[in-house]
Write a protein that holds these residues in place. Sequence first.
Motif, PDB file in Angstrom:
ATOM      1  N   UNK A 256      11.922  15.417  29.246  1.00  0.00           N
ATOM      2  CA  UNK A 256      12.341  16.501  28.352  1.00  0.00           C
ATOM      3  C   UNK A 256      12.081  17.870  28.995  1.00  0.00           C
ATOM      4  N   UNK A 257      10.927  17.976  29.643  1.00  0.00           N
ATOM      5  CA  UNK A 257      10.504  19.257  30.220  1.00  0.00           C
ATOM      6  C   UNK A 257      11.419  19.789  31.307  1.00  0.00           C
ATOM      7  N   UNK A 258      11.988  18.893  32.109  1.00  0.00           N
ATOM      8  CA  UNK A 258      12.830  19.355  33.230  1.00  0.00           C
ATOM      9  C   UNK A 258      14.181  19.907  32.769  1.00  0.00           C
ATOM     10  N   UNK A 259      14.542  19.635  31.491  1.00  0.00           N
ATOM     11  CA  UNK A 259      15.826  20.146  30.988  1.00  0.00           C
ATOM     12  C   UNK A 259      15.670  21.454  30.199  1.00  0.00           C
ATOM     13  N   UNK A 260      14.444  21.979  30.131  1.00  0.00           N
ATOM     14  CA  UNK A 260      14.203  23.266  29.440  1.00  0.00           C
ATOM     15  C   UNK A 260      15.037  24.363  30.105  1.00  0.00           C
ATOM     16  N   UNK A 261      15.689  25.169  29.273  1.00  0.00           N
ATOM     17  CA  UNK A 261      16.449  26.303  29.819  1.00  0.00           C
ATOM     18  C   UNK A 261      17.820  25.939  30.376  1.00  0.00           C
ATOM     19  N   UNK A 262      18.308  24.701  30.081  1.00  0.00           N
ATOM     20  CA  UNK A 262      19.598  24.265  30.649  1.00  0.00           C
ATOM     21  C   UNK A 262      20.771  25.112  30.152  1.00  0.00           C
ATOM     22  N   UNK A 263      20.781  25.438  28.854  1.00  0.00           N
ATOM     23  CA  UNK A 263      21.902  26.202  28.305  1.00  0.00           C
ATOM     24  C   UNK A 263      22.023  27.571  29.007  1.00  0.00           C
ATOM     25  N   UNK A 264      20.868  28.210  29.187  1.00  0.00           N
ATOM     26  CA  UNK A 264      20.857  29.510  29.893  1.00  0.00           C
ATOM     27  C   UNK A 264      21.418  29.341  31.297  1.00  0.00           C
ATOM     28  N   UNK A 265      21.059  28.230  31.926  1.00  0.00           N
ATOM     29  CA  UNK A 265      21.488  28.012  33.301  1.00  0.00           C
ATOM     30  C   UNK A 265      22.982  27.697  33.387  1.00  0.00           C
ATOM     31  N   UNK A 266      23.521  26.984  32.384  1.00  0.00           N
ATOM     32  CA  UNK A 266      24.964  26.690  32.383  1.00  0.00           C
ATOM     33  C   UNK A 266      25.759  27.996  32.281  1.00  0.00           C
ATOM     34  N   UNK A 267      25.338  28.887  31.366  1.00  0.00           N
ATOM     35  CA  UNK A 267      26.016  30.183  31.234  1.00  0.00           C
ATOM     36  C   UNK A 267      25.904  30.954  32.553  1.00  0.00           C
ATOM     37  N   UNK A 268      24.675  30.974  33.105  1.00  0.00           N
ATOM     38  CA  UNK A 268      24.423  31.751  34.314  1.00  0.00           C
ATOM     39  C   UNK A 268      25.181  31.179  35.513  1.00  0.00           C
ATOM     40  N   UNK A 269      25.055  29.865  35.727  1.00  0.00           N
ATOM     41  CA  UNK A 269      25.645  29.249  36.921  1.00  0.00           C
ATOM     42  C   UNK A 269      27.162  29.155  36.812  1.00  0.00           C
ATOM     43  N   UNK A 270      27.683  28.888  35.602  1.00  0.00           N
ATOM     44  CA  UNK A 270      29.143  28.838  35.422  1.00  0.00           C
ATOM     45  C   UNK A 270      29.777  30.161  35.787  1.00  0.00           C
ATOM     46  N   UNK A 271      29.232  31.234  35.197  1.00  0.00           N
ATOM     47  CA  UNK A 271      29.757  32.583  35.469  1.00  0.00           C
ATOM     48  C   UNK A 271      29.560  32.948  36.933  1.00  0.00           C
ATOM     49  N   UNK A 272      28.368  32.629  37.431  1.00  0.00           N
ATOM     50  CA  UNK A 272      28.004  32.955  38.811  1.00  0.00           C
ATOM     51  C   UNK A 272      28.941  32.280  39.819  1.00  0.00           C
ATOM     52  N   UNK A 273      29.159  30.979  39.619  1.00  0.00           N
ATOM     53  CA  UNK A 273      29.988  30.208  40.553  1.00  0.00           C
ATOM     54  C   UNK A 273      31.434  30.689  40.517  1.00  0.00           C
ATOM     55  N   UNK A 274      31.936  30.966  39.304  1.00  0.00           N
ATOM     56  CA  UNK A 274      33.310  31.474  39.162  1.00  0.00           C
ATOM     57  C   UNK A 274      33.459  32.809  39.888  1.00  0.00           C
ATOM     58  N   UNK A 275      32.487  33.712  39.691  1.00  0.00           N
ATOM     59  CA  UNK A 275      32.543  35.027  40.340  1.00  0.00           C
ATOM     60  C   UNK A 275      32.398  34.913  41.855  1.00  0.00           C
ATOM     61  N   UNK A 276      31.528  33.988  42.300  1.00  0.00           N
ATOM     62  CA  UNK A 276      31.340  33.800  43.753  1.00  0.00           C
ATOM     63  C   UNK A 276      32.636  33.377  44.422  1.00  0.00           C
ATOM     64  N   UNK A 277      33.305  32.383  43.848  1.00  0.00           N
ATOM     65  CA  UNK A 277      34.567  31.929  44.427  1.00  0.00           C
ATOM     66  C   UNK A 277      35.622  33.024  44.374  1.00  0.00           C
ATOM     67  N   UNK A 278      35.620  33.785  43.268  1.00  0.00           N
ATOM     68  CA  UNK A 278      36.584  34.877  43.098  1.00  0.00           C
ATOM     69  C   UNK A 278      36.367  35.955  44.172  1.00  0.00           C
ATOM     70  N   UNK A 279      35.101  36.362  44.366  1.00  0.00           N
ATOM     71  CA  UNK A 279      34.778  37.389  45.380  1.00  0.00           C
ATOM     72  C   UNK A 279      35.097  36.854  46.785  1.00  0.00           C
ATOM     73  N   UNK A 280      34.681  35.609  47.037  1.00  0.00           N
ATOM     74  CA  UNK A 280      34.898  35.007  48.362  1.00  0.00           C
ATOM     75  C   UNK A 280      36.383  34.947  48.711  1.00  0.00           C
ATOM     76  N   UNK A 281      37.191  34.501  47.752  1.00  0.00           N
ATOM     77  CA  UNK A 281      38.636  34.413  47.980  1.00  0.00           C
ATOM     78  C   UNK A 281      39.266  35.805  48.095  1.00  0.00           C
ATOM     79  N   UNK A 282      38.737  36.760  47.305  1.00  0.00           N
ATOM     80  CA  UNK A 282      39.240  38.146  47.384  1.00  0.00           C
ATOM     81  C   UNK A 282      38.977  38.750  48.761  1.00  0.00           C
TER      82      UNK A 282
END
Length: 309
Positions: A256-282
Motif C-alpha cells: 500500500x505504501x509504495x502507491x502513495x502519491x500515485x494520482x499526483x504522479x499521474x497528473x505530473x508525469x502525463x503532462x510532463x511526458x506530453x510536454x517533453x515529446x512536444x518540445x523535443x519534436x518542436x
Amino acid sequence: EYSCEYGSLKFYALCGVGGVLSCGLTHTAVVPLDLVKCRMQVDPQKYKSIFNGFSVTVKEDGVRGLAKGWAPTFIGYSMQGLCKFGFYEVFKILYGNMLGEENAYLWRTSLYLAASASAEFFADIALAPMEAAKVRIQTQPGYANTLRQAVPKMFGEEGIWAFYKGVAPLWMRQIPYTMMKFACFERTVEALYKYVVPKPRSECSKGEQLVVTFIAGYIAGVFCAIVSHPADSVVSVLNKEKGSSASQVLMRLGFKGVWKGLFARIIMIGTLTALQWFIYDSVKVYFRLPRPPPPEMPESLKKKLGLTE
C-alpha cells in the motif's frame, strides 16, 4: 530541406539539445508538485494529500518554499535529457542496423525498448548526483536551502558515495519508465496515424503533427507513471534516510505504501511526458532535422509474406 543527414553527428548533437530543453524545462516547471509528492512519500502523516501538502508547505516556508530544489532539478534533468534523447537516437539506429531492415520492422517494439533502456542507463548516471541533492533539500528540513549549501555538506558527510548511492534505485525507477515512455509513444504515434488521423502524416501540417505528438506523449506518460511509481517512492525515502537499503525501505513501506502519491504522479508525469515529446519534436522541426514517418513494412517482407502481387 533538412539541415543534416539522419544519423549524422550533427543530428545526434541537435537531438541532445532537444533533450536538454525538453527535460530541463519541464521538470523545473513542476518543482512545486514534485516537492509536495516527495514530502507525501517520506512523511505521509504530516503531508496527507496534494492540497494539504501545498498548504502546509506554504504555511511553513512561504510561497518561495515551493521552489526549493529548482537548481539541482534543472541541472540534473538537463543532463539526463541530453543522454536520454541523444543516446536513444544513437541506439535506435545502431540496433536497427544490426537487426537489418526486415527484423527492425518485425521487432520494432523490442528495438524501442532496448534502445531506450540503453540510453537511460547512461542518463541516470548523469542524473544521480543532482537527484540526491534535490531530495535532501526538499525533504530534510534545515539540511540545506540551496545546491551550493547541499553539495559540500553531502560530500563532507559521505564522500562521493552520497551522490551515487541512489543510482541503482534510479535505474529501477527510470529504466522501466523510459522503456514505457519511448516504446508506448512510438507505437501510439503509429496507431494514431493508422486509425485516428484521417490523412497520412506526409499530408499533415507541422502543427497537426505536433498535436499528434502531444496526445501520444500524454498516453505514454500515464503508463509511465504507473510502471515506475513504486521505485519512485523507494528513491524518495532512501535519499532521506541514511543507512537504509532499498530492500529494507520496500519491506517497511509495504504494498500500500509504495502507491502513495500515485494520482499526483499521474497528473505530473502525463503532462510532463506530453510536454517533453512536444518540445523535443518542436526542436526537431525548428532545426529542420529529419523526422522519419512511422515505420512501414519493407517491400521485401511484403513479397515474402505474399502481400504484394
